[in-house]
Design an enzyme around this catalytic site. Structure first.
Site, PDB file in Angstrom:
ATOM      1  N   VAL A 180      26.439  29.876 118.396  1.00 53.94           N
ATOM      2  CA  VAL A 180      26.701  30.321 119.759  1.00 53.94           C
ATOM      3  C   VAL A 180      27.485  29.272 120.547  1.00 53.94           C
ATOM      4  O   VAL A 180      28.160  29.593 121.537  1.00 53.94           O
ATOM      5  CB  VAL A 180      25.367  30.642 120.468  1.00 53.94           C
ATOM      6  N   LYS A 181      27.421  28.013 120.113  1.00 56.28           N
ATOM      7  CA  LYS A 181      28.064  26.932 120.852  1.00 56.28           C
ATOM      8  C   LYS A 181      29.578  27.017 120.827  1.00 56.28           C
ATOM      9  O   LYS A 181      30.254  26.341 121.618  1.00 56.28           O
ATOM     10  CB  LYS A 181      27.600  25.590 120.302  1.00 56.28           C
TER      11      LYS A 181
END
Length: 460
Positions: free
Chosen positions: A39-40
């Protein structure tokens, strides 16, 4: 189209087997399908674009960040695509796979000591800030306080979930690390449809009311060293967005992580396990009209040497498939004598079976009963205190911490990987020190093993 265009628009996967008996729908937001594997990637792209627009990051510049790994991977991927250099500082507890991934993208990796105070010059944030200042063209991403972090999820993650569920989502569950994901996506979903936002947090993390002591789930929660002068929370975390927090133990998180792989065919990290445990609790309170979306931050491929490795589980004292041969638990294990590291000789109990005192960092809000190895600064053999002044600090007699072994670890393996001159070993259950065992007792078990095997058969 470049690799950057592949960031986002990750699918929702409905969980079907681990949700047996639940009437509410539970869907997993598969953020591990981003090109950098987590998700980063979203926050990394948003932070870089904002820095380019503001002029903080210029052509030929160096992207610098302190991270447990995933944000660094996203930044390193973007740096490679855009022609920047990447310099990433990671704590020594980060998985080997994450470090190798960073280097594969061409990032310079600096490994620093984890488990230190925020003020310590070795702390990840301190090292990253210093390197950014010293490096020509250096730009510190600063994910913990960068508004582009939650802004990325306000602009992309939240709207995607709203659209993908046909506006039916009623509950959003996500772990809290920097706080950017839950703050940004949660803010959008609350405004769009009165969605209930639930944080998932390791049991010992301070976000959910824990004491801040060490835990085993990477990339989530908030650790606080007992000597930290001020507990500073990330500006990326907008706690007013979160309706409630579910605290999840390391054991629950790791067991759920392994279940997801073996029952749902979804290979994810333990922070996803934490979030899914919380999501199932929430779903258990709901009816068929409810739709729960739980965010899966990263892939399990980054943790094959940890949560999916039976040997690692045994060494840390977590449940794992049974191992053959006599185990650590088969030896005479005694309860540890746990005392605050600030204690003096007179503070020790007058009697008891213990032969060694384990010096534990003091934590004012809980009794010392279940320390992690990271809580311990040393050990004191009680025989060394004969003739000592009652006012003498125990630290004056301290030796290194006892080497840890897992309660279900084979005795032979524990002996092979611990120093031969260690007289006693700390026994871990679920990653916490629950006993002390003489090394000689484990050696005796291994000598007796062939005879025991002939008499009773090997353990399987």
């Amino acid at each position: 189209m470049s690799v950057l265009d592949a960031i986002g628009d990750t699918p929702l996967i409905r969980l079907t087997r681990i949700t047996a008996g639940l009437t509410a729908e539970v869907h997993l937001k598969a953020e591990f399908l981003n090109p950098g594997g987590s998700v980063k990637d979203r926050a990394a792209l948003a932070m870089v674009q904002a820095a380019e627009q503001s002029g903080e990051l210029r052509s030929g510049g160096v992207i610098v960040e302190g991270t447990s790994g995933n944000t660094g991977v996203g930044l390193a991927m973007i740096a490679a695509q855009c022609g920047y250099r990447a310099l990433v500082v990671v704590p020594d507890k980060s998985s080997e796979e994450k470090i190798k991934t960073l280097r594969a993208y061409g990032a310079q990796v600096v490994i620093t000591t984890g488990g230190v105070t925020r003020e310590d010059p070795r702390h990840v944030s301190q090292v990253a800030a210093r390197l950014a200042a010293e490096t020509p063209g250096g730009w510190l991403a600063g994910q913990y306080d960068n508004p582009a972090n939650p802004g990325a999820h306000l602009a992309t993650t939240g709207p995607e979930i709203w659209r993908q569920t046909g506006h039916r989502v009623t509950h959003f569950v996500a772990g809290v690390g920097t706080g950017g994901t839950i703050s940004g996506a949660g803010a959008f979903l609350r405004s769009a449809g009165r969605v209930t936002v639930v944080g998932a947090d390791p049991e010992n993390s301070v976000y959910g009311g824990g004491d801040g002591s060490p835990y085993y789930v990477e990339s989530i929660g908030h650790y606080v060293h007992p000597d930290t002068a001020e507990d500073v929370w990330p500006q990326s975390y907008h706690r007013e967005i979160v309706h409630r927090i579910e605290r999840v133990s390391d054991r629950e998180s790791i067991e759920m992580t392994r279940r997801l792989a073996r029952e749902e065919g979804i290979l994810v990290g333990a922070s996803t396990g934490t979030a899914v445990v919380a999501a199932l609790r929430v779903a258990g309170e709901l009816g068929p009209e409810s739709v729960v979306v739980v965010l899966a931050p990263d892939s399990g491929r980054a943790y094959l040497s940890k949560y999916f490795d039976d040997g690692w589980l045994r060494r840390a004292g977590f449940p794992a498939p049974a191992a053959p041969g006599p185990l650590v638990a088969d030896a005479p294990v005694t309860a540890p004598l746990l005392v605050p590291a600030t204690s003096r000789v007179r503070d020790l109990p007058a009697t008891g079976p213990a032969e060694v005192a384990v010096l534990v960092l003091p934590r004012s809000d809980r009794p010392i009963s279940d320390p992690a190895p990271g809580d311990v600064i040393g050990s004191v053999p009680l025989e060394a205190l004969r003739g000592a002044s009652p006012d003498a600090p125990l630290t004056a007699y301290a030796q290194p911490p006892l080497p840890p072994v897992g309660t279900a670890e084979p005795a032979a393996e524990a002996l092979a990987r611990t120093p031969a001159d260690a007289g006693r070993l700390a026994v871990l259950t679920d990653g916490r020190i629950t006993g002390v065992v003489p090394r000689a007792a484990l050696a005796a078990l291994t000598r007796l093993a062939p005879a025991a095997s002939n008499a009773t058969g090997s353990r399987h």
